[in-house]
Design an enzyme around this catalytic site. Structure first.
Site, PDB file in Angstrom:
ATOM      1  N   ASP A   1       0.798  -1.241   0.000  1.00 19.24           N
ATOM      2  CA  ASP A   1       0.000   0.000   0.000  1.00 19.24           C
ATOM      3  C   ASP A   1       0.828   1.289   0.000  1.00 19.24           C
ATOM      4  OD1 ASP A   1      -1.907  -1.970   0.235  1.00 19.24           O
ATOM      5  OD2 ASP A   1      -2.896  -1.148   1.996  1.00 19.24           O
TER       6      ASP A   1
ATOM      7  N   ASP B   1      -4.557  -0.751  -1.897  1.00 16.86           N
ATOM      8  CA  ASP B   1      -5.869  -0.579  -1.280  1.00 16.86           C
ATOM      9  C   ASP B   1      -6.756   0.068  -2.349  1.00 16.86           C
ATOM     10  OD1 ASP B   1      -6.938  -1.182   1.290  1.00 16.86           O
ATOM     11  OD2 ASP B   1      -6.953   0.942   1.860  1.00 16.86           O
TER      12      ASP B   1
ATOM     13  N   HIS C   1     -10.664   0.895  -2.818  1.00 13.15           N
ATOM     14  CA  HIS C   1     -12.029   0.877  -2.293  1.00 13.15           C
ATOM     15  C   HIS C   1     -13.037   1.539  -3.229  1.00 13.15           C
ATOM     16  CE1 HIS C   1     -10.506  -0.464   1.531  1.00 13.15           C
ATOM     17  NE2 HIS C   1      -9.858   0.649   1.795  1.00 13.15           N
TER      18      HIS C   1
ATOM     19  N   HIS D   1     -10.579   6.989   1.608  1.00 10.25           N
ATOM     20  CA  HIS D   1      -9.192   6.882   1.138  1.00 10.25           C
ATOM     21  C   HIS D   1      -9.105   5.821   0.051  1.00 10.25           C
ATOM     22  CE1 HIS D   1      -9.540   3.605   4.069  1.00 10.25           C
ATOM     23  NE2 HIS D   1      -8.579   3.000   3.368  1.00 10.25           N
TER      24      HIS D   1
ATOM     25  N   LYS E   1      -7.076  -4.817  -3.261  1.00  9.94           N
ATOM     26  CA  LYS E   1      -7.842  -5.370  -2.127  1.00  9.94           C
ATOM     27  C   LYS E   1      -8.744  -4.297  -1.540  1.00  9.94           C
ATOM     28  CE  LYS E   1      -4.133  -4.223   1.053  1.00  9.94           C
ATOM     29  NZ  LYS E   1      -4.879  -3.232   1.843  1.00  9.94           N
TER      30      LYS E   1
ATOM     31  N   CYS F   1      -2.091  -2.821   7.478  1.00  8.43           N
ATOM     32  CA  CYS F   1      -1.947  -3.690   6.307  1.00  8.43           C
ATOM     33  C   CYS F   1      -0.627  -4.451   6.262  1.00  8.43           C
ATOM     34  CB  CYS F   1      -2.193  -2.886   5.040  1.00  8.43           C
ATOM     35  SG  CYS F   1      -3.917  -2.335   4.968  1.00  8.43           S
TER      36      CYS F   1
HETATM   37  C1  VGL Z   1      -4.689   0.678   5.646  1.00  9.31           C
HETATM   38  C2  VGL Z   1      -6.274   1.537   7.056  1.00  9.31           C
HETATM   39  C3  VGL Z   1      -7.237   1.422   6.075  1.00  9.31           C
HETATM   40  C4  VGL Z   1      -3.262   0.286   5.442  1.00  9.31           C
HETATM   41  C5  VGL Z   1      -5.639   0.548   4.661  1.00  9.31           C
HETATM   42  O1  VGL Z   1      -2.814   0.249   4.288  1.00  9.31           O
HETATM   43  O2  VGL Z   1      -2.575  -0.003   6.452  1.00  9.31           O
HETATM   44  N1  VGL Z   1      -5.018   1.158   6.855  1.00  9.31           N
HETATM   45  N2  VGL Z   1      -6.914   0.929   4.887  1.00  9.31           N
HETATM   46 ZN    ZN Z   2      -8.327   0.957   3.323  1.00  9.12          ZN
END
Ligand code: VGL
Ligand code: ZN
Length: 210
Positions: free
Chosen positions: A8, A50, A52, A85, A110, A155
């Site tokens: 990420d 990430d 979403h 995010h 993901k 993550c």
């Molecule tokens: C993450 C919070 C929400 C991460 C991803 O990449 O650690 N943290 N989504």
């Molecule tokens: Zn996230």
């Protein structure tokens, strides 16, 4: 076979981003320096992203009355309420512009299902669905994985724990990772949890010096 997993490293997790991880930008050079050793230290580089939908259930904005950083619930699982995010096809979801994406062999997206979050690059938070990353790595003959990125307490931690549980020899690169630290000692706790699970904890220099 050894794989480097970059977790990420996306604009929204960098300073100025929607879910900024303090000093998150400092992991980029570490990631690039290790990825440059493909063919020597590593056989394969994988990046997780990430990714979403706007209506994702982990966003406080999609949970009436919930504030960012509070705990909530998502289909029966405890869920931190995050700011919007890494929304699909936005600048915030793109890999950091300084990241050497040319070294990346395989990208795993993901967090695409509205009703469940996915911190790990291998499984959703309920461990119900696999992303296919485990099978991908096994199909390439990977036995060892080295994990770094954002964020250490979410993550990165869950990716490393799942890797270990799937039977990969797993190493965390601490200077290649940074934590959200909603509570000040979350990073420390996350590293201890990984160490306790049998994950090797190293600095990038330890790997680079061989
Ligand atoms: C993450 C919070 C929400 C991460 C991803 O990449 O650690 N943290 N989504
Ligand atoms: Zn996230």
């Amino acid at each position: 076979m050894r794989a480097l997993i970059l977790v990420d490293i996306q604009n929204d997790f960098l300073p100025g981003g929607a879910l900024a991880v303090p000093h998150g930008d400092e992991v980029i050079s570490v990631a690039n320096n290790l990825a440059a050793k493909k063919g020597q230290l590593f056989d394969l580089v994988v990046a997780t992203q990430d990714w979403h939908p706007t209506n994702h259930g982990s966003f406080a904005s999609n949970n009436a009355g919930k504030k960012i950083g509070e705990m909530g619930e998502l289909n029966g699982l405890a869920q931190v309420m995050w700011p919007n995010h890494c929304v699909q096809n936005t600048k915030g979801a793109e890999f950091a512009s300084q990241l050497n994406v040319k070294s990346v062999d395989h990208v795993v997206r993901k967090g695409t299902d509205t009703g469940i979050d996915s911190y790990s690059g291998f499984f959703d938070n309920g461990h119900k669905k696999s992303t296919g990353l485990g099978d991908y790595l096994k199909s390439k003959g990977v036995k060892d994985v080295v994990v770094l990125g954002l964020a250490t307490d979410y993550c990165v931690k869950f990716t490393a724990l799942d890797a270990k549980q799937l039977g990969f020899n797993t190493t965390l690169v601490t200077d290649g990772s940074r934590a959200v630290n909603l509570s000040p000692d979350d990073e420390k706790k996350a590293i201890e949890e990984m160490r306790h699970a049998g994950i090797k904890i190293v600095k990038s220099a330890d790997l680079l010096k061989g």
